[in-house]
Design an enzyme around this catalytic site. Structure first.
Site, PDB file in Angstrom:
ATOM      1  N   MET A 184       0.754  -0.962  -0.023  1.00  0.00           N
ATOM      2  CA  MET A 184      -0.028  -0.014  -0.010  1.00  0.00           C
ATOM      3  C   MET A 184       0.672   1.256  -0.164  1.00  0.00           C
ATOM      4  O   MET A 184       1.961   1.248   0.304  1.00  0.00           O
ATOM      5  CB  MET A 184      -1.010   0.032   1.148  1.00  0.00           C
ATOM      6  N   HIS A 185      -0.005   2.407  -0.421  1.00  0.00           N
ATOM      7  CA  HIS A 185       0.649   3.793  -0.088  1.00  0.00           C
ATOM      8  C   HIS A 185       1.953   4.121  -0.957  1.00  0.00           C
ATOM      9  O   HIS A 185       2.038   5.422  -1.043  1.00  0.00           O
ATOM     10  CB  HIS A 185       1.010   3.930   1.345  1.00  0.00           C
ATOM     11  N   ASP A 244      -2.654  -4.848  -0.229  1.00  0.00           N
ATOM     12  CA  ASP A 244      -2.304  -6.198   0.329  1.00  0.00           C
ATOM     13  C   ASP A 244      -2.944  -6.753   1.790  1.00  0.00           C
ATOM     14  O   ASP A 244      -3.514  -7.781   1.820  1.00  0.00           O
ATOM     15  CB  ASP A 244      -0.772  -6.172   0.631  1.00  0.00           C
TER      16      ASP A 244
END
EC number: 2.7.1.17
Length: 499
Positions: free
Chosen positions: A81-82, A239
């Site tokens: 992520m991110h 995820d």
């Protein structure tokens, strides 16, 4: 027999699995890629490495099972992520991707909080933390204006890989929710946040659900990896959301403990209205119209990898943990805090660093390893404590990842969490969640719930041992005090870390 493929783009490598119509994982392949850490707190990767290694893993999987290659019906994705991937107008990558565990953006987080105040939490259901995507964009604006001027779109990591495999640009809701630019309640990019920080709305990718079909593989990719042309590709999810699906966390009575590079405590939510505290997060689930709350330990499995590299670089993890199994709870008075790259829950602090408290000359390697395992689990227990304070009833926890591969660690989780801990018989984590999204998208199952009922089974349940649980109940408050007692010391040491 028909098959689906689940692709999980992790932090250290990509994993690809093939699942048949009966839910059997037929085979898997993994490929690593490198981490770029040019300065303290910096964590970057080359998106091209993701693409090359994903294609290589898909190709290896098909070469293992050549008879199956013509029957792959669907493909979906899970991803870290991110992370910030920046594209120009020609869809070329502008710079290495800045990852979720990069901590350079403390100043930008402070700016976001001051600029938006309570509106940030109301819109995004999250606080401004270094891991999120928006602070990374603002860092680029400030420190690399020549890059900022060329940005035509940003993508999350798995979305970039999927773009390269399909030619289609999208972001699913579960990954968008981790950017700090997404209106959780309205399920759309926040015009208010974009305007507040002078971010052109057009650089935000089109939004879709995780189950959405976003196109077939490009013909040249299908030929290269050995899959028939026309295989359906689905958006996939973050995820943690896919890990939750792969562990059967698709209803409100289920909680997940996932230990990878980072560690996650995740709980399913029916809506987005729960009041959060202590840097817990709320995101869209990869299951349609659902959400999850989550606490994060930044250096969970990473702490274990670190101590193994120091003490036993040539040994297996199994060998390392065997010694710890013979040490009694409490590691002979040794406590460890897993703050190797800062912490997120409950302490959003990029300056804090890890500590061993209580070292003496009687401690041996096994005591140190045991203390590291206990410290990681104590940190995860801080998230569980926050969930319980918010009214969640947590009596049963599914454990996946590195923490589910050791009976010693599973029992430790049960003792520290004071809950039953469930081990699954076929734990494939986010890759399985991605495959399940593809299976439902292909119409094999009427819903993710039905898919989970058929595919996911438990193999063991670990109940708390009361004597051990009592020891940990006494030690946990001591562990919690370490942060406040060492915070100023670590802040004072920060200037010396780059010397």
């Amino acid at each position: 027999m028909k098959y689906v493929m689940g692709i999980d783009l992790g932090t250290s490598g990509v994993k690809v699995i093939l699942v048949d119509e009966n839910g059997k994982v037929c085979s898997e392949a993994s490929k690593p890629y490198r981490l770029i850490q040019e300065e303290p707190g910096y964590c970057e990767q080359q998106p091209e490495d993701w693409v090359k290694q994903t294609i290589a893993a898909m190709k290896e999987l098909m070469e293992k099972l050549p008879d199956h290659s013509r029957e792959v019906e669907g493909i979906s994705f899970s991803g870290q992520m991110h992370g910030l991937v920046l594209l120009n107008e020609s869809r070329q990558v502008l710079r290495p991707a800045i990852l979720w565990n990069d901590t350079r953006t403390t100043a930008q987080c402070t700016h976001i909080t001051k600029r938006l105040g309570d509106r940030l939490q109301k819109i995004t259901k999250n606080r401004a933390l270094e891991g999120f995507t928006l602070p990374k964009l603002l860092w680029i604006k400030e420190h690399e204006p020549h890059i900022d001027q060329q940005i035509d779109m940003f993508l999350l990591p798995k979305d970039y890989v999927r773009f390269r495999l399909t030619g289609a640009l999208h972001c699913d809701y579960s990954d968008a929710a981790g950017t700090l630019m997404f209106n959780i309640g309205d399920s759309e990019w926040s015009e208010e946040i974009c305007q507040a920080f002078d971010i052109p709305r057009h650089i935000c990718p089109p939004l879709v659900t995780s189950e959405a079909e976003v196109g077939p593989l490009l013909p040249q990719i299908a030929r290269e990896v050995g899959i028939k042309e026309g295989a359906k590709v689905f958006a996939g999810g973050a995820d943690n959301a896919c890990g939750a699906i792969g562990a059967g966390i698709v209803s409100s009575d289920r909680t997940l403990c996932s230990i990878g590079t980072s560690g996650v405590i995740l709980s399913y939510e029916e809506d987005h209205e729960r009041e959060l505290q202590g840097n817990l997060h709320l995101f869209h689930h990869a299951k349609k119209d659902a959400f999850y709350t989550m606490g994060v330990t930044l250096s969970a499995g990473y702490s274990l990898n670190w101590i193994k590299g120091l003490l036993a670089p040539e040994e297996s993890f199994q060998s390392l943990l065997e010694g710890a199994a013979n040490i009694t709870p409490g590691a002979k008075g040794l406590l460890f805090t897993p703050y190797l790259v800062g912490e997120r829950t409950p302490h959003a602090d990029s300056s804090i660093r890890g500590s061993f408290i209580g070292l003496d000359s009687r401690h041996e390697r096994a005591h140190v390893v045991r203390a590291v395992l206990e410290g990681i689990t104590f940190s995860l227990n801080e998230s569980i404590a926050l969930f319980r304070q918010a009214g969640k009833n947590i009596n049963s926890i599914v454990s996946i990842g590195g923490g589910a591969r050791s009976r010693t660690w599973l029992q430790m989780q049960a003792d520290i969490f004071q809950a039953e801990v469930i081990q699954l018989d076929n734990e494939q984590g986010p890759a399985l969640g991605a495959a399940m999204l593809a299976a439902v998208g292909c119409g094999w199952y009427p819903s993710l719930d039905a898919c989970a009922d058929l595919l996911i089974h438990q193999t063991a349940i670990y109940e708390p041992k009361q004597q051990h649980a009592n020891v940990y109940a006494d030690l946990f408050p001591l562990y919690q005090r370490i942060y406040t007692q060492t915070r100023d010391i670590h802040a004072g040491l920060e200037p010396y870390r780059s010397v």
